[in-house]
Design a protein around this motif. Structure first.
Motif, PDB file in Angstrom:
ATOM      1  N   MET A  42     -27.154   0.797   1.418  1.00  0.00           N
ATOM      2  CA  MET A  42     -27.681   0.257   0.186  1.00  0.00           C
ATOM      3  C   MET A  42     -26.794   0.303  -1.211  1.00  0.00           C
ATOM      4  N   LEU A  94     -23.625  -2.152   0.764  1.00  0.00           N
ATOM      5  CA  LEU A  94     -23.770  -3.339   0.679  1.00  0.00           C
ATOM      6  C   LEU A  94     -23.796  -4.147  -1.024  1.00  0.00           C
ATOM      7  N   LEU A  95     -24.346  -3.296  -1.729  1.00  0.00           N
ATOM      8  CA  LEU A  95     -24.541  -4.004  -3.451  1.00  0.00           C
ATOM      9  C   LEU A  95     -23.497  -4.386  -3.498  1.00  0.00           C
ATOM     10  N   LEU A 129     -32.147 -20.591 -17.175  1.00  0.00           N
ATOM     11  CA  LEU A 129     -31.301 -19.673 -17.971  1.00  0.00           C
ATOM     12  C   LEU A 129     -31.867 -18.141 -17.836  1.00  0.00           C
ATOM     13  N   ALA A 130     -32.865 -17.566 -16.994  1.00  0.00           N
ATOM     14  CA  ALA A 130     -33.377 -16.686 -16.329  1.00  0.00           C
ATOM     15  C   ALA A 130     -32.491 -16.740 -15.959  1.00  0.00           C
TER      16      ALA A 130
END
Lengths: 523, 309
Positions: free
Chosen positions: A17, A20-21, A125-126
């Motif tokens: 993981m 992949l990240l 914006l988020a």
């Protein structure tokens, strides 16, 4: 062996993981960088193209050092539109050719359809996306207060000192109106800031039935007109919607903050508790059951209303602006039928928060962004270009300062109020030559509300306001358009509001208002 | 020549199943990107998120973000709606899908194909498209349904202004759209059952009804429980598209159509507060998790074979 297996499995999974990240982030960055590089390349191309004539003209002066050593900046500008213009790119290119020599920046125009404007901006914006300019307002998708509260906008007080022309072009009273906690977060677009309310009525019906428009002095005086049209014109809808006719009760003697004008205590009353509201709803119910109001008014969405008006089948509309020369705009909206404005209230100064442009906190070039806004507020050539498009293609001159928009061309949005100072722009065919003078005069002379300059801070009652808004959406529109029986539904509405915390909200609003009144010596 | 079986290494199994694992990869990636990575965002449920302070520096606010949902009187109504709809959808879909799957099993090949396609097509439509179909049926002035009622001499309805008919409308719409897919899954399950059982039963003179109840259903029970446990986790996450688009977001229908997802969407569209949205998302996920674990526990108590984990 078994134990090893069990303990290894999660570890392997975790490292996978992580890999992949990391790789995902890496490739993301690459992607983000690639277009940036592209942009500078294409900007460079634009640069040479735009400067080509200048270079030719100044051929003898080439020995001088080049003035703009730094590469041009690209600004991104998100704003609201009601119709996607087909010739967007063409107009944008023309704008860039015009502004690049002036401010050494180009602009990427990003129109967003009205229906999704707020969601789109909030999402960006988020996501912490970098952009420079965005349109803001105190209504619809503009969401000014909230964006300020959430820290999405850049305060521009200090930057304004570097754009003195802009600072001077907009009156101080307008700058003051944009302030939140003493800071300016938006450049107001100068337009009509004094609003009256009244009806827009199709002229053909006034002529046909000899309607005496001078007899319409209050909101309810329109009823006989609606009746005449309903009785004689089976294919015509007398009025499409009445959902915006009460609002906070301006027509019934209330101030926008919710207190009754003339009340020495400035006591804020929630709309649903105003006795006039009940009477209003009873009237609307009568109109609805008599068939004056469009049957689907309660469930109609904004775009459906626009489409309905466009068929020319709607006779009357409640108008909350009544701006000088507005009949020309409304003629287009009413399916090319002439309309007459009938005012039922005096113009009142409602402030400039109705349309502004703000700078995003994520902007990399806030100075350049403000320089661009300076141009849209002071430079008629740019303002007309971004509003009306290219001369002889999107519009033709029919007078000194008057144009006719080419309705068959691909840039007919006519949204000057979004971009800048409409008072420096062209007039449209049919608008009196003194329209802008009248607008200015109206802005200056219109009645000031008693608490001019006061704005609520919604943060302390955020929890309640969220629920109240949800309740209002549930009941408000159906009641206001007469589609449901107020005797049954209004008590339910009031009850739901109470449970949503309207009492606490009113209390908090009253506290803020009282403090302001005291500070300003009005109470 | 029977060799003694040695315990194989991890690599052996990885290699042996490499093709299957490769098939798993896209799905696993999808889950990783859309379910595991965003999990870090859960922190925001306890923060007053501000754009200028960002993810790390926004102030902590404890449980304030959860308040708006639970102080409103609507919380109970909406939770009830969400759970009741979720349960109804789950039970009715399972029953109908099983019935159709068994009926399909009795069908000739050509008919089978027609039925399969006809039932599966709605599953591919988006709710937005379906909402326009619904509008054509239910529109007050020009809707088919009102026209039919009119010609039959019955009183017409203003569907979008009434709350009573909506449970029926929503359930019909959901079943219409989703039963086809579940039917195919169960039908595939039936195809996997060894035909010898049926042949043996035929020789013994069993009726078709008995074959269905005594052979098909018991052999499908494993599949049914797995699918049920999985869908129980979704009970608390309502079908936003269905509940938002089909009633056309009409205010007067909220009392029977509103579920957590639509309420939160509407409430937060007003102020775009990320913290509050995250809080409700977290609440839904937690209840979903509890439901799945509880369901699995119950199943394990009854029959260990059928449980998921």
């Amino acid at each position: 062996m078994k134990v090893w297996k069990m303990s290894m499995a999660p570890l392997v999974l975790a490292s996978l993981m992580l890999m992949l990240l990391v790789s995902a982030c890496g490739s993301n960055n690459d992607k983000n960088n690639a277009p940036a590089a592209d942009n500078t390349a294409s900007n460079a191309k634009n640069d040479t193209a735009a400067n080509a004539p200048d270079n030719a003209a100044n051929d003898t002066a080439t020995t001088e050092p080049a003035p703009a050593a730094e590469p041009p900046v690209e600004l991104t500008y998100y704003y609201i539109v009601y119709d996607m213009p087909a010739d967007q790119q063409e107009v944008e290119d023309a704008i860039n050719a015009y502004i690049q020599p002036k401010i050494n920046a180009t602009i990427k125009l990003k129109p967003v359809l009205e229906a999704g404007y707020k969601d789109k901006i909030n999402t960006m914006l988020a996501a912490n996306e970098s952009f420079d300019l965005l349109w803001t307002s105190n209504w619809g998708g503009g969401d000014y207060d909230n964006k300020v509260a959430k820290g999405a906008l850049l305060p521009i007080d200090d930057l304004l000192d570097k754009t003195p022309d802009l600072k001077a072009a907009i009156p101080q009273v307008a700058w003051d109106d944009t302030k939140v906690d003493g800071k300016i977060y938006g450049v107001p677009n100068m337009q009509i800031a004094a609003k009256a309310e009244g009806f827009a009525i199709q002229k053909r019906f006034i002529d046909k039935y000899n309607i005496d428009v001078n007899s319409i002095k209050t909101q309810m005086d329109i009823e006989p007109v609606l009746k005449t049209i309903h009785d004689n014109e089976p294919d015509i809808i007398p009025i499409a919607t009445t959902s915006n006719m009460f609002d906070f009760g301006r027509q019934y003697g209330y101030a926008a903050q919710g207190y009754k004008l003339g009340d020495p205590n400035f006591k804020i009353i929630d709309t649903t508790d105003k006795p006039e509201y009940k009477t209003f709803l009873d009237n609307m119910r009568r109109w609805y059951t008599s068939g004056y109001i469009y049957k689907d008014a309660a469930t109609m969405k904004d775009d459906q209303l626009v489409a309905l008006l466009n068929t020319g089948k709607v006779a009357v509309e409640w108008n909350t602006t009544m701006k000088p020369g507005g009949e020309v705009d409304d003629k287009k909206r009413f399916g090319n039928n002439d309309v007459v404005y009938v005012r039922v209230s005096e113009p009142e100064f409602t402030g400039v928060r109705a349309t502004m442009n703000s700078i995003s906190r994520t902007s990399k070039n806030p100075e350049k962004a403000l320089e661009f806004l300076q141009l849209t507020s002071t430079d008629p050539a740019l303002f007309n270009l971004i509003t009306f498009g290219i001369k002889d293609k999107h519009y033709t001159m029919v007078g000194d300062n008057t144009i006719k928009i080419n309705q068959d061309a691909g840039y007919k949005g006519d949204q000057g109020w979004v971009f800048g100072n409409v008072l420096i722009g062209y007039l449209k065919e049919g608008q009196a030559p003194d329209t802008w003078e009248r607008t200015k005069q109206l802005n200056e002379t219109a009645k000031r509300p008693e608490v001019n300059g006061f704005n609520f801070n919604t943060e302390p009652y955020k929890t309640e306001s969220v629920n109240i808004a949800a309740v209002s959406e549930q009941y408000g529109k159906a009641l206001n358009s007469g589609a449901v029986d107020p005797a049954k539904v209004l008590p339910k509405y009031q009850d739901a509001l109470k449970k949503a915390g309207v009492g606490k909200q009113t209390e908090e609003m009253q506290k803020q208002l009282d403090e302001w009144l005291k500070a300003n010596g009005k109470k | 020549m029977i060799k003694q079986r040695k315990p194989r290494s991890e690599w052996y199994y990885l290699k042996k199943n490499s093709e299957l694992l490769l098939l798993l990869l896209p799905g696993a990636l999808l889950v990783l990107v859309f379910a595991y990575l965003p999990m870090f965002g859960v922190v925001l449920a306890f923060k007053d998120f501000r754009y200028d302070m960002g993810f790390w520096h926004s102030p902590w606010v404890g449980l304030d973000n959860f308040k708006f949902f639970f102080v409103s009187d609507n919380a109970t109504l909406i939770t009830r709606n969400t759970v009741a709809y979720g349960l109804t959808y789950m039970i009715l879909t399972t029953l109908l899908a099983l019935l159709f799957a068994i009926l399909m099993n009795e069908m000739g090949k050509r008919w089978l194909r027609i039925h399969q396609t006809a039932m599966f097509i709605p599953y591919c439509l988006s709710w937005v498209v379906v909402s326009y179909l619904a509008l054509a049926l239910l529109d007050t002035q020009n809707g088919y349904l009102n026209k039919v009622l009119e010609t039959l001499g019955l009183s017409t309805h203003m569907w979008y202004l009434e709350s009573a008919p909506w449970p029926y409308i929503l359930i019909s719409a959901y079943l219409w759209k989703n039963v086809g897919f579940s039917t195919l899954v169960y039908f595939a399950g039936i195809m996997g059952i060894n035909q010898e059982y049926y042949e043996a039963a035929k020789i013994d003179g069993t009726s078709r009804w008995q074959m269905a109840t005594k052979i098909t259903l018991p052999l499908l029970s494993n599949l049914i429980t797995v699918l049920l446990i999985l869908s129980i986790g979704h009970i608390f996450v309502g079908d936003f598209g269905l509940h938002y688009f089909i009633p056309n977001d009409a205010g007067m229908t909220y009392s029977t159509t509103d579920i957590i997802d639509t309420y939160v969407y509407r409430a937060l569209r007003v102020n775009g507060d990320i913290g509050m949205s995250t809080a409700i998302g977290l609440y839904q996920s937690l209840v979903g998790l509890v439901l799945v674990v509880a369901a699995n526990y119950v199943v394990r108590k009854i029959n260990d074979e059928n449980s998921l984990f």
